[in-house]
Write a protein that holds these residues in place. Structure first.
Motif, PDB file in Angstrom:
ATOM      1  N   TRP A  99       0.836  -1.203   0.000  1.00 28.75           N
ATOM      2  CA  TRP A  99       0.000   0.000   0.000  1.00 28.75           C
ATOM      3  C   TRP A  99       0.871   1.253   0.000  1.00 28.75           C
ATOM      4  N   ALA A 100       1.902   1.276   0.841  1.00 31.14           N
ATOM      5  CA  ALA A 100       2.771   2.447   0.936  1.00 31.14           C
ATOM      6  C   ALA A 100       3.551   2.660  -0.353  1.00 31.14           C
ATOM      7  N   ALA A 101       3.938   1.573  -1.013  1.00 34.43           N
ATOM      8  CA  ALA A 101       4.691   1.688  -2.258  1.00 34.43           C
ATOM      9  C   ALA A 101       3.869   2.369  -3.350  1.00 34.43           C
ATOM     10  N   VAL A 102       2.550   2.216  -3.292  1.00 31.69           N
ATOM     11  CA  VAL A 102       1.658   2.783  -4.313  1.00 31.69           C
ATOM     12  C   VAL A 102       1.097   4.138  -3.886  1.00 31.69           C
ATOM     13  N   HIS A 103       0.671   4.250  -2.649  1.00 36.46           N
ATOM     14  CA  HIS A 103      -0.051   5.448  -2.196  1.00 36.46           C
ATOM     15  C   HIS A 103       0.736   6.298  -1.194  1.00 36.46           C
ATOM     16  N   GLY A 104       1.970   5.923  -0.910  1.00 33.64           N
ATOM     17  CA  GLY A 104       2.714   6.645   0.125  1.00 33.64           C
ATOM     18  C   GLY A 104       3.414   7.894  -0.359  1.00 33.64           C
ATOM     19  N   SER A 107       9.726   8.865  -2.345  1.00 30.25           N
ATOM     20  CA  SER A 107      10.786   9.144  -3.309  1.00 30.25           C
ATOM     21  C   SER A 107      11.342   7.821  -3.826  1.00 30.25           C
ATOM     22  N   VAL A 108      12.184   7.899  -4.833  1.00 37.47           N
ATOM     23  CA  VAL A 108      12.790   6.683  -5.381  1.00 37.47           C
ATOM     24  C   VAL A 108      13.603   5.960  -4.304  1.00 37.47           C
ATOM     25  N   LEU A 109      14.384   6.722  -3.530  1.00 38.91           N
ATOM     26  CA  LEU A 109      15.197   6.105  -2.479  1.00 38.91           C
ATOM     27  C   LEU A 109      14.336   5.471  -1.398  1.00 38.91           C
ATOM     28  N   GLY A 110      13.249   6.152  -1.024  1.00 41.39           N
ATOM     29  CA  GLY A 110      12.347   5.579  -0.029  1.00 41.39           C
ATOM     30  C   GLY A 110      11.680   4.315  -0.534  1.00 41.39           C
ATOM     31  N   TRP A 111      11.291   4.330  -1.805  1.00 41.06           N
ATOM     32  CA  TRP A 111      10.648   3.164  -2.422  1.00 41.06           C
ATOM     33  C   TRP A 111      11.605   1.975  -2.442  1.00 41.06           C
ATOM     34  N   PRO A 240      -0.667  -2.082 -11.262  1.00 45.53           N
ATOM     35  CA  PRO A 240       0.619  -2.542 -11.815  1.00 45.53           C
ATOM     36  C   PRO A 240       1.845  -2.130 -11.011  1.00 45.53           C
ATOM     37  N   LEU A 241       1.841  -0.955 -10.399  1.00 45.83           N
ATOM     38  CA  LEU A 241       3.009  -0.549  -9.605  1.00 45.83           C
ATOM     39  C   LEU A 241       3.209  -1.503  -8.432  1.00 45.83           C
ATOM     40  N   ALA A 242       2.123  -1.938  -7.815  1.00 46.12           N
ATOM     41  CA  ALA A 242       2.218  -2.893  -6.707  1.00 46.12           C
ATOM     42  C   ALA A 242       2.714  -4.245  -7.206  1.00 46.12           C
ATOM     43  N   VAL A 243       2.297  -4.632  -8.406  1.00 45.40           N
ATOM     44  CA  VAL A 243       2.780  -5.883  -8.985  1.00 45.40           C
ATOM     45  C   VAL A 243       4.292  -5.827  -9.189  1.00 45.40           C
ATOM     46  N   LEU A 244       4.781  -4.697  -9.702  1.00 43.56           N
ATOM     47  CA  LEU A 244       6.223  -4.524  -9.878  1.00 43.56           C
ATOM     48  C   LEU A 244       6.944  -4.612  -8.534  1.00 43.56           C
ATOM     49  N   PHE A 245       6.422  -3.930  -7.534  1.00 46.35           N
ATOM     50  CA  PHE A 245       7.018  -3.968  -6.191  1.00 46.35           C
ATOM     51  C   PHE A 245       7.037  -5.404  -5.664  1.00 46.35           C
ATOM     52  N   PHE A 246       5.930  -6.100  -5.821  1.00 45.24           N
ATOM     53  CA  PHE A 246       5.826  -7.476  -5.329  1.00 45.24           C
ATOM     54  C   PHE A 246       6.867  -8.372  -5.995  1.00 45.24           C
ATOM     55  N   LEU A 247       7.001  -8.276  -7.302  1.00 40.99           N
ATOM     56  CA  LEU A 247       7.934  -9.144  -8.026  1.00 40.99           C
ATOM     57  C   LEU A 247       9.388  -8.821  -7.675  1.00 40.99           C
ATOM     58  N   LEU A 248       9.697  -7.542  -7.531  1.00 42.77           N
ATOM     59  CA  LEU A 248      11.074  -7.165  -7.201  1.00 42.77           C
ATOM     60  C   LEU A 248      11.451  -7.584  -5.785  1.00 42.77           C
ATOM     61  N   GLN A 249      10.526  -7.428  -4.844  1.00 44.95           N
ATOM     62  CA  GLN A 249      10.849  -7.852  -3.478  1.00 44.95           C
ATOM     63  C   GLN A 249      10.967  -9.376  -3.403  1.00 44.95           C
TER      64      GLN A 249
END
Length: 375
Positions: A99-104, A107-111, A240-249
């Protein structure tokens, strides 16, 4: 006078194993309160900074439970409680991080920091699945699959139990690093090799009961289905942004697990007998560490020699062996070192050679490098 019953002095300290899955929750809460995105990097800071310092300060614990107490200690179900709590905490941290990765508004560094912290927990989830996956109870097997789902690493359970434990410390094992092999060469070999091996093992198992590989009882398909359902739920919920975050983590979590695999058996080899078969796996075929803090956080994964000698022995009963080769530090300190090949080779190659009395030919040189054995 009767001898007093032995009590585990670390019985309450095993709850420290929940520190790792709590890291995303703590980091996100501190970020919300303070507004400082540096808190989202709490995972790498704790794992690669705080834990090695605590390990160095508090040192090692080589004590073992008395042999007479091992059976009762192994059967004590109270030690399962922390394992049961781990998974819901892990999933809660993942959900809030997504949720934070999409709606938080990060910044790039924080992400990236939040991604690293979340992936670290998914890697720790594989370790939890490693502990549960050796249990015979059906609840443990299924909970292990749930813990593997965030890392999309459902094949680990089959390959580790039925592949790695059979071929460990041999050139045929994709999860056993060879002497002189860098982590970056090992990583693609183990990722692809373990996946292929798991599929062959499960295909052959089903064939013996006259079922096709693509069958509902295929343990790999069942585990991968959990990851797919989780991924689809993330896509429907956050896009899709959450999907990217999920796959990378998930990728980071899997790579973290494979870094540990790289460390655990680096350069070690089971010698072959006159019949051409590898000798029985013993304490001398796994790198051990008794550093107290990292062992508490990892459910004694670092007492790896006893684990391979007794795979079904639960974490609280694992023992130290004097004849097992000892790592110079805990996993937390060595994971970054393993990613820098010159530093790793400087630190570990001399220890491997010392373990074999300077005989390079006794190291795991790999089946594709027979000429090196003569050097």
């Amino acid at each position: 006078m009767e001898q007093m019953a032995w009590r585990d002095p670390k019985a309450r300290w095993w709850w420290l194993g929940l520190i790792v899955p709590l890291l995303p929750l703590v980091g996100l809460a501190a970020w919300q309160v303070s507004g400082g995105e540096a808190w989202l990097w709490i995972g790498p800071v704790v794992l690669y900074g705080v834990v090695p310092l605590l390990d160095a300060w508090l040192g090692e614990d080589r004590s073992n439970p008395p042999e007479a107490a091992v059976a009762a200690l192994s059967a004590d179900r109270r030690y399962n409680r922390v394992l049961l709590v781990f998974v819901p905490v892990q999933l809660a941290g993942l959900a809030l991080a997504l949720w934070a990765a999409v709606h938080g508004g990060l910044s790039v560094l924080g992400w990236i920091g939040l991604l690293a912290t979340t992936g670290l927990v998914s890697g720790a989830g594989i370790n939890l699945a490693h502990e549960l996956g050796h249990r015979r109870a059906s609840w443990a097997v299924w909970l292990a699959r749930v813990a593997l789902a965030p890392a999309c690493y459902g094949h680990f359970q089959v390959e580790h139990n039925r592949g790695h434990h059979v071929r460990v410390a041999t050139p045929e094992d994709p999860a056993s690093a060879r002497f002189g092999e860098s982590y970056w060469a090992f990583l693609p070999r183990t990722l692809l090799g373990s996946l292929q091996s798991a599929w062959r093992l499960e295909r052959d198992r089903l064939r013996r009961v006259q079922r096709p590989a693509w069958h509902a009882s295929n343990a790999l398909l069942q585990a991968w289905a959990m990851s797919l359902v989780l991924l689809l739920a993330v896509a429907a919920w956050l896009g899709p942004l959450a999907v990217l975050f999920f796959l990378l983590q998930a990728l980071y979590g899997a790579a973290l697990l494979e870094t540990v695999n790289y460390i655990e058996h680096y350069g070690l080899l089971r010698q072959r007998g006159p019949d051409g078969r590898p000798e029985r796996c013993g304490p001398q075929h796994s790198w051990n560490s008794n550093h107290l803090v990292s062992n508490l956080l990892l459910f004694q994964l670092q007492r790896h020699a006893d684990h391979h000698a007794h795979p079904t022995r639960p974490y609280q009963a694992l023992r130290h062996f004097d004849d097992a080769p000892q790592l110079p530090a805990g996993y937390s300190a060595l994971i970054p070192v393993a990613c820098i090949p010159p530093l790793w080779f400087w630190l570990m190659d001399r220890r491997v050679l010392a373990h074999y009395g300077g005989e390079r030919s006794r190291c795991n040189l790999g089946i594709d490098r027979p000429a090196l054995a003569a050097n």
